[in-house]
Write a protein that holds these residues in place. Structure first.
Motif, PDB file in Angstrom:
ATOM      1  N   GLY A  73       2.880  -2.985  -9.762  1.00 47.92           N
ATOM      2  CA  GLY A  73       3.056  -3.320  -8.869  1.00 47.92           C
ATOM      3  C   GLY A  73       1.925  -2.225  -8.222  1.00 47.92           C
ATOM      4  N   GLY A  74       2.676  -0.846  -8.335  1.00 51.81           N
ATOM      5  CA  GLY A  74       2.272   0.125  -7.070  1.00 51.81           C
ATOM      6  C   GLY A  74       0.681   0.436  -8.320  1.00 51.81           C
ATOM      7  N   ALA A  75       0.466   0.243  -9.261  1.00 48.60           N
ATOM      8  CA  ALA A  75      -0.753   0.788  -9.700  1.00 48.60           C
ATOM      9  C   ALA A  75      -1.401  -0.130  -9.070  1.00 48.60           C
ATOM     10  N   VAL A  76      -1.523  -1.358  -9.471  1.00 54.08           N
ATOM     11  CA  VAL A  76      -2.666  -2.543  -8.872  1.00 54.08           C
ATOM     12  C   VAL A  76      -2.631  -1.993  -7.154  1.00 54.08           C
ATOM     13  N   TYR A  77      -1.894  -2.140  -6.540  1.00 52.95           N
ATOM     14  CA  TYR A  77      -2.004  -1.735  -5.141  1.00 52.95           C
ATOM     15  C   TYR A  77      -2.244  -0.115  -4.541  1.00 52.95           C
ATOM     16  N   LEU A  78      -2.401   0.020  -5.480  1.00 55.24           N
ATOM     17  CA  LEU A  78      -2.710   2.184  -5.439  1.00 55.24           C
ATOM     18  C   LEU A  78      -4.766   1.462  -5.096  1.00 55.24           C
ATOM     19  N   LEU A  79      -4.943   0.854  -6.073  1.00 53.81           N
ATOM     20  CA  LEU A  79      -6.234   0.731  -6.499  1.00 53.81           C
ATOM     21  C   LEU A  79      -6.714  -0.741  -5.493  1.00 53.81           C
ATOM     22  N   THR A  80      -5.887  -1.195  -5.036  1.00 58.93           N
ATOM     23  CA  THR A  80      -6.196  -2.251  -4.301  1.00 58.93           C
ATOM     24  C   THR A  80      -6.203  -2.170  -2.956  1.00 58.93           C
ATOM     25  N   HIS A  81      -5.596  -1.106  -1.844  1.00 61.76           N
ATOM     26  CA  HIS A  81      -5.974  -0.827  -0.952  1.00 61.76           C
ATOM     27  C   HIS A  81      -5.986   0.999  -0.592  1.00 61.76           C
ATOM     28  N   TYR A  82      -6.247   1.854  -1.553  1.00 60.42           N
ATOM     29  CA  TYR A  82      -6.399   2.493  -1.465  1.00 60.42           C
ATOM     30  C   TYR A  82      -7.643   2.911  -2.543  1.00 60.42           C
ATOM     31  N   LYS A  83      -7.871   2.800  -3.200  1.00 59.68           N
ATOM     32  CA  LYS A  83      -8.988   2.914  -3.892  1.00 59.68           C
ATOM     33  C   LYS A  83     -10.475   2.566  -4.065  1.00 59.68           C
ATOM     34  N   LEU A  84     -10.449   1.077  -3.702  1.00 57.59           N
ATOM     35  CA  LEU A  84     -11.988   0.892  -4.190  1.00 57.59           C
ATOM     36  C   LEU A  84     -11.878   0.039  -2.629  1.00 57.59           C
ATOM     37  N   PRO A  85     -13.085   0.485  -2.339  1.00 60.16           N
ATOM     38  CA  PRO A  85     -13.423  -0.175  -1.399  1.00 60.16           C
ATOM     39  C   PRO A  85     -13.912  -1.407  -1.409  1.00 60.16           C
ATOM     40  N   GLY A  86     -13.686  -2.045   0.258  1.00 60.88           N
ATOM     41  CA  GLY A  86     -13.991  -4.002   0.345  1.00 60.88           C
ATOM     42  C   GLY A  86     -12.416  -4.136   1.135  1.00 60.88           C
ATOM     43  N   ALA A  87     -11.989  -5.430   1.478  1.00 61.12           N
ATOM     44  CA  ALA A  87     -10.655  -5.754   1.895  1.00 61.12           C
ATOM     45  C   ALA A  87      -9.557  -6.291   0.550  1.00 61.12           C
ATOM     46  N   PRO A  88      -8.720  -6.310   0.744  1.00 61.39           N
ATOM     47  CA  PRO A  88      -7.722  -5.485  -0.710  1.00 61.39           C
ATOM     48  C   PRO A  88      -7.383  -7.157  -1.419  1.00 61.39           C
ATOM     49  N   GLU A  89      -7.768  -8.031  -0.661  1.00 63.22           N
ATOM     50  CA  GLU A  89      -8.538  -9.330  -1.245  1.00 63.22           C
ATOM     51  C   GLU A  89      -8.913  -8.688  -2.149  1.00 63.22           C
ATOM     52  N   ASP A  90     -10.152  -8.931  -1.947  1.00 67.35           N
ATOM     53  CA  ASP A  90     -11.169  -8.761  -2.245  1.00 67.35           C
ATOM     54  C   ASP A  90     -11.028  -7.967  -3.588  1.00 67.35           C
TER      55      ASP A  90
END
Length: 172
Positions: free
Chosen positions: A21-38
């Motif tokens: 979950g932390g790895a996914v959260y790191l990618l979706t909220h901090y690494k990737l551009p865009g909204a976390p849901e996208d």
């Protein structure tokens, strides 16, 4: 007397959900551009592709924001059945490699943790019927388990600013 560790609850429903979950959260909220849901939709799509490539039998049909929630301890937590959490680790490793920031040392620590976790699962699956592991496998299994725990401690210290508890190498 026989001692059998409860891997299901200590790993697949214990450390793995918060680590993945932390790895996914790191990618979706901090690494990737865009909204976390996208970003989560993108990670979920990439995971489905990896499931197919690796022929992972037990999968999440789709990862939703409800499945990667912050727990009461304020840590991201991947929710789901133990077998799906286990299968997710296999696919997440490749997705993480494709999306991680290779210049960030913390991302390399996460990748090492994913590698150790999946290797532990593969060794357990390969020797599921064994009463004891062969000596070379037992040695590798123990090293992977300790290194996985070290990675988790390093990440807790790095991301949650806890006082240092472990000054140890994460390389075998």
């Amino acid at each position: 007397m026989t001692y059998i560790p409860d891997v299901l609850h200590s790993k697949h429903l214990g450390t793995d959900p918060s680590f993945y979950g932390g790895a996914v959260y790191l990618l979706t909220h901090y690494k990737l551009p865009g909204a976390p849901e996208d970003n989560l939709s993108r990670v979920s799509e990439m995971t489905q592709i990896e499931y197919n490539k690796q022929r992972v039998p037990d999968r999440y049909p789709k990862i939703t924001p409800n499945m990667v929630k912050q727990s009461k301890a304020k840590l991201p937590l991947l929710k789901g059945e133990a077998s799906r959490v286990k299968g997710f680790g296999q696919a997440l490793g490749k997705v993480f490699v494709d999306l991680m920031d290779s210049s960030d040392p913390k991302h390399h620590i996460v990748l090492r943790g994913l590698t150790y976790s999946v290797r532990i699962d593969k060794m357990m699956s390969a020797h599921a019927d064994a009463y004891t592991y062969p000596p070379d496998i037992a040695e590798e299994f123990e090293a992977c388990c300790f290194n996985y725990c070290r990675v988790i401690v390093l990440l807790i210290n790095a991301y949650h600013k806890a006082p240092p508890q472990c000054r140890c190498s994460t390389t075998p």
